[in-house]
Every structure is written in C-alpha cells, then in structure tokens.
Scaffold this motif. Structure first.
Motif, PDB file in Angstrom:
ATOM      1  N   ALA A   1       0.830  -1.207   0.000  1.00 48.40           N
ATOM      2  CA  ALA A   1       0.000   0.000   0.000  1.00 48.40           C
ATOM      3  C   ALA A   1       0.862   1.252   0.000  1.00 48.40           C
ATOM      4  CB  ALA A   1      -0.928  -0.011   1.212  1.00 48.40           C
ATOM      5  N   ALA A   2       1.962   1.244   0.742  1.00 46.66           N
ATOM      6  CA  ALA A   2       2.872   2.394   0.773  1.00 46.66           C
ATOM      7  C   ALA A   2       3.487   2.636  -0.595  1.00 46.66           C
ATOM      8  CB  ALA A   2       3.954   2.166   1.813  1.00 46.66           C
ATOM      9  N   ALA A   3       3.832   1.564  -1.316  1.00 46.78           N
ATOM     10  CA  ALA A   3       4.386   1.719  -2.664  1.00 46.78           C
ATOM     11  C   ALA A   3       3.359   2.317  -3.614  1.00 46.78           C
ATOM     12  CB  ALA A   3       4.871   0.364  -3.180  1.00 46.78           C
ATOM     13  N   ALA A   4       2.108   1.863  -3.509  1.00 46.52           N
ATOM     14  CA  ALA A   4       1.046   2.429  -4.346  1.00 46.52           C
ATOM     15  C   ALA A   4       0.829   3.901  -4.033  1.00 46.52           C
ATOM     16  CB  ALA A   4      -0.245   1.639  -4.138  1.00 46.52           C
ATOM     17  N   LEU A   5       0.897   4.262  -2.753  1.00 45.58           N
ATOM     18  CA  LEU A   5       0.740   5.659  -2.357  1.00 45.58           C
ATOM     19  C   LEU A   5       1.819   6.531  -2.987  1.00 45.58           C
ATOM     20  CD1 LEU A   5      -0.625   7.818  -0.525  1.00 45.58           C
ATOM     21  CD2 LEU A   5       0.990   7.148   1.264  1.00 45.58           C
ATOM     22  N   ALA A   6       3.053   6.067  -2.967  1.00 41.61           N
ATOM     23  CA  ALA A   6       4.148   6.830  -3.555  1.00 41.61           C
ATOM     24  C   ALA A   6       3.959   6.989  -5.059  1.00 41.61           C
ATOM     25  CB  ALA A   6       5.473   6.137  -3.249  1.00 41.61           C
ATOM     26  N   ASP A   7       3.552   5.931  -5.735  1.00 46.35           N
ATOM     27  CA  ASP A   7       3.343   6.008  -7.187  1.00 46.35           C
ATOM     28  C   ASP A   7       2.220   6.974  -7.548  1.00 46.35           C
ATOM     29  OD1 ASP A   7       5.366   4.259  -7.852  1.00 46.35           O
ATOM     30  OD2 ASP A   7       4.074   2.480  -7.805  1.00 46.35           O
ATOM     31  N   LEU A   8       1.099   6.879  -6.842  1.00 50.57           N
ATOM     32  CA  LEU A   8      -0.068   7.685  -7.197  1.00 50.57           C
ATOM     33  C   LEU A   8       0.113   9.159  -6.838  1.00 50.57           C
ATOM     34  CD1 LEU A   8      -2.821   5.114  -6.214  1.00 50.57           C
ATOM     35  CD2 LEU A   8      -2.413   6.030  -8.506  1.00 50.57           C
ATOM     36  N   THR A   9       0.708   9.451  -5.697  1.00 48.76           N
ATOM     37  CA  THR A   9       0.963  10.855  -5.366  1.00 48.76           C
ATOM     38  C   THR A   9       2.006  11.457  -6.308  1.00 48.76           C
ATOM     39  OG1 THR A   9       2.530  10.145  -3.647  1.00 48.76           O
ATOM     40  CG2 THR A   9       0.282  10.659  -2.947  1.00 48.76           C
ATOM     41  N   GLY A  10       2.938  10.635  -6.771  1.00 50.29           N
ATOM     42  CA  GLY A  10       3.896  11.126  -7.760  1.00 50.29           C
ATOM     43  C   GLY A  10       3.229  11.504  -9.059  1.00 50.29           C
ATOM     44  N   ARG A  11       2.173  10.802  -9.426  1.00 53.05           N
ATOM     45  CA  ARG A  11       1.462  11.080 -10.676  1.00 53.05           C
ATOM     46  C   ARG A  11       0.441  12.200 -10.530  1.00 53.05           C
ATOM     47  NH1 ARG A  11       0.215   5.652 -14.149  1.00 53.05           N
ATOM     48  NH2 ARG A  11       2.149   4.521 -13.758  1.00 53.05           N
ATOM     49  N   HIS A  12      -0.266  12.231  -9.390  1.00 53.07           N
ATOM     50  CA  HIS A  12      -1.430  13.113  -9.272  1.00 53.07           C
ATOM     51  C   HIS A  12      -1.287  14.181  -8.188  1.00 53.07           C
ATOM     52  CE1 HIS A  12      -3.590  10.353 -11.928  1.00 53.07           C
ATOM     53  NE2 HIS A  12      -3.171   9.354 -11.159  1.00 53.07           N
ATOM     54  N   GLY A  13      -0.195  14.169  -7.436  1.00 51.05           N
ATOM     55  CA  GLY A  13      -0.056  15.106  -6.337  1.00 51.05           C
ATOM     56  C   GLY A  13      -0.855  14.644  -5.132  1.00 51.05           C
ATOM     57  N   GLN A  14      -0.824  15.482  -4.092  1.00 51.72           N
ATOM     58  CA  GLN A  14      -1.520  15.158  -2.847  1.00 51.72           C
ATOM     59  C   GLN A  14      -2.251  16.398  -2.358  1.00 51.72           C
ATOM     60  OE1 GLN A  14      -2.922  13.016  -1.117  1.00 51.72           O
ATOM     61  NE2 GLN A  14      -1.626  12.229   0.553  1.00 51.72           N
ATOM     62  N   ALA A  15      -3.580  16.422  -2.555  1.00 54.63           N
ATOM     63  CA  ALA A  15      -4.369  17.564  -2.092  1.00 54.63           C
ATOM     64  C   ALA A  15      -4.515  17.502  -0.587  1.00 54.63           C
ATOM     65  CB  ALA A  15      -5.742  17.562  -2.749  1.00 54.63           C
ATOM     66  N   PRO A  16      -4.437  18.631   0.120  1.00 52.56           N
ATOM     67  CA  PRO A  16      -4.701  18.614   1.569  1.00 52.56           C
ATOM     68  C   PRO A  16      -6.120  18.109   1.832  1.00 52.56           C
ATOM     69  CG  PRO A  16      -3.719  20.703   0.884  1.00 52.56           C
ATOM     70  CD  PRO A  16      -4.088  19.977  -0.372  1.00 52.56           C
ATOM     71  N   LEU A  17      -6.299  17.379   2.904  1.00 52.47           N
ATOM     72  CA  LEU A  17      -7.594  16.778   3.188  1.00 52.47           C
ATOM     73  C   LEU A  17      -8.733  17.801   3.228  1.00 52.47           C
ATOM     74  CD1 LEU A  17      -9.262  14.294   3.857  1.00 52.47           C
ATOM     75  CD2 LEU A  17      -8.593  14.542   6.258  1.00 52.47           C
ATOM     76  N   PRO A  18      -8.571  18.990   3.843  1.00 56.15           N
ATOM     77  CA  PRO A  18      -9.687  19.945   3.865  1.00 56.15           C
ATOM     78  C   PRO A  18     -10.108  20.436   2.483  1.00 56.15           C
ATOM     79  CG  PRO A  18      -8.059  20.497   5.537  1.00 56.15           C
ATOM     80  CD  PRO A  18      -7.439  19.463   4.661  1.00 56.15           C
ATOM     81  N   GLU A  19      -9.219  20.332   1.491  1.00 59.56           N
ATOM     82  CA  GLU A  19      -9.522  20.818   0.145  1.00 59.56           C
ATOM     83  C   GLU A  19      -9.907  19.701  -0.812  1.00 59.56           C
ATOM     84  OE1 GLU A  19      -6.160  23.022  -1.211  1.00 59.56           O
ATOM     85  OE2 GLU A  19      -5.990  24.209   0.639  1.00 59.56           O
ATOM     86  N   ALA A  20      -9.886  18.472  -0.365  1.00 60.33           N
ATOM     87  CA  ALA A  20     -10.071  17.331  -1.256  1.00 60.33           C
ATOM     88  C   ALA A  20     -11.515  17.205  -1.733  1.00 60.33           C
ATOM     89  CB  ALA A  20      -9.638  16.051  -0.553  1.00 60.33           C
ATOM     90  N   GLU A  21     -11.670  16.835  -3.010  1.00 62.24           N
ATOM     91  CA  GLU A  21     -12.978  16.505  -3.584  1.00 62.24           C
ATOM     92  C   GLU A  21     -13.268  15.014  -3.473  1.00 62.24           C
ATOM     93  OE1 GLU A  21     -13.630  19.507  -7.252  1.00 62.24           O
ATOM     94  OE2 GLU A  21     -11.820  18.277  -7.389  1.00 62.24           O
TER      95      GLU A  21
END
Length: 255
Positions: free
Chosen positions: A17-37
């Motif tokens: 799961a940690a590897a998937a998190l790194a791959d996906l945030t690298g592709r799409h960025g990481q929106a702060p939780l209060p701003e997330a859609e």
C-alpha cells in the motif's frame, strides 16, 4: 460524470500500500484533506472502514483500491486512468450503527459501526442474553457464543460467516444473527427494520462476561448495550460502474 481533480490519497501501513501511495501521489499530487474533492484509500476492507470512521462526518466521497486481502468494499487496483475512474464512479451512501454500551462498573462507551455491532462471550462459558426491540422484550434468554447486528453493507462479513442473511443495499433492514446458539437451539436470528432500537442485556455478567464490539472497537465487561441506526451520518463510497455494493451483494450469493 463528475470530474474530481483534488485528490487526497491515504494508505495502510503495508509495504504494497505504501508503494502504491508513492506512485499515485507522484502522478497526481496530494491535495490537503480539507480541500479534497475525493479520498482514495489504498488497503483492504479494514483500512476502508478506518478511513470512513476517521472522516468524522466530513462530506467527501471515498474511492478504495484494493491493496489488502479481502477488498469487498474496494475497487480493483490500477495505476492507470484514475481520473477517468473517479469521474465515472457510482456512489453508494450507507449509514452506520450507533452503539451505547454500559459496563458492569458503570462506565458508558459510545461507538459507531459501519459493518456490525457484535456481542461475544469473553470467557469459556456461553453468554446469557436478553433481547429487546423498541422497548419490547422479544427473547427472555438466549444462551449463545454471541449475537451480531449487521447493516446491509456488513451483512457479507462476520454476519455471513455466522450463517446470517445477505441484505440488499437499500433494503432498510438489519440482520440480528446468533453465534452458536445453544438455547433456543434453533433460533438463528431475525430481520428487523432499520429504525429498530435493539437492546441486549447480559443476564449473568459476573460469571459469564460479555464484550461488545463496533467495527473493531471493543468494550469489555458490558452489562447492557443499545444499538440503533444513525441516519444523520452518511458515508459516501465510490465504486466502478457495474461493481457497486448491490451487484457485489447479489454476486456473493451465487459464488
């Protein structure tokens, strides 16, 4: 189709799961939780439940991708086409159960359960329970290993393993299922309206202690527990088209 570009990713502690998190945030960025859609949860069903509980009433949908074991509440994992999958996803809204438990020592514990609230014996002897529904006593004494009150979303989990029924999403009913009932021996449980208030009293808590559990949050040595649906809290879960909870619940019965 709903475009969701501000994505907050969260993952369980497993390496995959940690590897998937790194791959996906690298592709799409990481929106702060209060701003997330939308929140994308990477893990298994347990992590999805944890993510929904951690939202604390925040009105944002969660799209799960399976990086765990069971994955009943999750979509299949892929690094590709995530924006399109989020835009085309179908939404299911579920309400949790609210548990109010009182212990032998007089302590009061509250909890929420998306899947089920379970009552289980703590020691070697079977539990002795009294069951009331909406203030009316329905079973004077149930001798058993435990009882499960499950939502439709949770009916394929512990409830199904205890031979309880699978409930269609939107059926507005709850499943009350016995675990290894000894007396009455043939009592398997009941289907109750979603609006029902279920009370469990422990008849011999000193000799036959009982614990109550709401989605993994346990209270030991309970004397009584009341459980009711909590319609004021809505959890929004996203699924790929044709793979929503209703389809999964039907498919599970024909495996």
């Amino acid at each position: 189709m709903i475009l969701r570009s501000r994505i907050h990713f969260t993952a369980s502690a497993t390496p995959v799961a940690a590897a998937a998190l790194a791959d996906l945030t690298g592709r799409h960025g990481q929106a702060p939780l209060p701003e997330a859609e939308v929140i994308v949860a990477l893990g298994g069903d347990g992590f999805m439940l944890q993510t929904l509980h951690d939202l604390n009433g925040r009105d944002v949908p969660v799209y799960g991708m399976n990086r765990g074991t069971v994955g009943f509440l999750m979509n299949s994992f892929s690094l590709d086409d995530l924006p399109r999958r989020l835009a085309e996803a179908e939404e299911e809204v579920i309400n949790p159960l609210a548990m109010h438990a009182e212990t032998v020592g007089g302590e009061v514990h509250e909890g929420l359960a998306i899947n089920e609230v379970s009552f289980l014996r703590q020691g070697p002897q079977a539990a002795r329970l009294r069951i009331s529904v909406d203030g009316k006593r329905r079973l004077d004494e149930l001798v058993c290993d435990g009882v499960i009150l499950a939502t439709p979303a949770g009916s394929t989990a512990y409830n199904y393993s205890a031979h309880g029924p699978i409930l269609p999403i939107g059926s507005d009913v709850l499943a009350l299922t016995a675990v290894a009932a000894f007396r009455p021996r043939r009592w398997r449980g009941a289907l109750l309206p979603k609006t029902a208030v279920v009370r469990i009293d422990v008849l011999d808590p000193g000799k036959r202690p009982v614990m109550a559990d709401a989605d993994g949050r346990s209270v030991r040595d309970v004397r009584s527990v009341e459980v009711r649906s909590q319609p004021a809290i809505c959890h929004r879960i996203l699924f790929d088209p044709g793979h929503g909870l209703e389809e999964r619940l039907i498919r599970e019965q024909f495996v």
